[in-house]
Design a protein around this motif. Structure first.
Motif: not given
Length: 315
Positions: A106-107, A109, A129, A133, A135-136, A155
């Motif tokens: 989860n951390t 990327i 991620s 997910e 993110l940007d 985002n």
């Protein structure tokens, strides 16, 4: 038990990339790192650095570009950043975090880069991620002279656009950064003459918050592009001017290595001396740095690619 290394991680990232605020992050151009960014010379293959908080490992390809970086806080806690390149163009960057020997999805990327040259030059960066997910997304648009003109960030919070404007006036070059049409940074570069009329440069960087001046940094470089003087300022609202708060003077040896740093902050004066031990390679890289009077030190273990010269020497 999971350990909280976030402050250290952010410190390392901000040191390498220069990120200190969300606004600045928007204005950062895509950077491909080389051996020179890590104070290294020659055909370096890898460099292992022992620091106060752990170890750093850097791998480079034969062209001198960084391909992998590892920050180790312990045997089981570490971060791995891998760079996929096509020549000098960055295609992909992956940051993987491990805690207690376990991959933390989860951390971690991944950054993907796509080049579009149909109408000028545009690079699209997508940040996702490992949980898949989004993110940007950043769009970097370059102008006719090859300089970046806009950076658009998209985002879930919306769209932000950073515009960079360039101006040359009386021999001074100025870059001005606007976030959603509000100025947040300006960088002015001018030439200065030092000893023996050698030409260096002076860079004045001003930071703004909501369009209002906040801080300034004045940096003087010698003709060898070494930082020799740095002055910090804060903006005095009542006086409507920048007031000096701190200054640092840097001294180098004939090899271009930093030998002393004098810092003045108010009435406090601190002087640090730097002592080096070098390896036997012709590139002349240091393998141990000692800082006095604290007697702190940093060591490096460097491996090199075998060049034609080194092959002939061995034979």
């Amino acid at each position: 038990m999971m350990k909280n290394y976030l402050p250290i991680i952010l410190f390392c990232i901000s040191n390498i990339l220069g990120f200190t605020s969300p606004a600045k992050m928007l204005a950062q151009e895509i950077k491909v790192f080389t051996v020179q960014d890590f104070d290294l010379n020659g055909p370096v293959k890898s460099c292992l650095v022992a620091t106060d908080y752990g170890k750093e490992e850097y791998d480079f390809n034969e062209e001198g570009f960084l391909t992998k970086a590892v920050t180790r806080y312990s045997d089981t806690d570490y971060d791995i950043t891998q760079y996929k390149l096509s020549g000098s163009e960055l295609l992909e960057k992956r940051v993987e975090n491990y805690r207690d020997g376990i991959f933390v999805k989860n951390t971690s990327i991944a950054n993907f880069y796509e080049l579009d040259t149909t109408e000028g030059k545009k690079i699209t960066e997508k940040i996702i991620s490992y949980n898949k997910e989004f993110l940007d997304q950043y769009e970097y648009v370059y102008g006719e002279v090859g300089k970046i003109s806009t950076i658009k960030r998209t985002n879930d919070s919306g769209i932000d656009e950073t515009a960079i404007k360039y101006e040359i006036y009386k021999g001074e070059f100025t870059e001005t950064y606007y976030l959603n049409d509000i100025i947040f940074k300006s960088i002015r570069t001018s030439k200065v003459k030092g000893k023996d009329n050698a030409v260096g440069k002076l860079i004045l960087t001003k930071e703004f918050l909501d369009g209002q001046p906040q801080t300034a940094l004045e940096q003087t470089y010698n003709s060898n592009n070494k930082l020799v003087l740095e002055k910090k300022f804060t903006y005095n609202l009542s006086q409507k001017t920048f007031v000096p708060t701190e200054s640092s003077t840097y001294t180098y040896n004939t090899q271009g290595m930093l030998t002393s740093l004098k810092n003045i902050h108010g009435k406090s004066i601190k002087v640090q001396e730097y002592i080096y031990q070098y390896d036997s390679h012709e590139s002349g890289n240091w393998i141990k740095q000692i800082i006095t009077p604290d007697n702190t030190y940093k060591t490096r273990r460097i491996k090199y690619y075998q060049t034609e010269t080194s092959k002939e020497d061995k034979s």
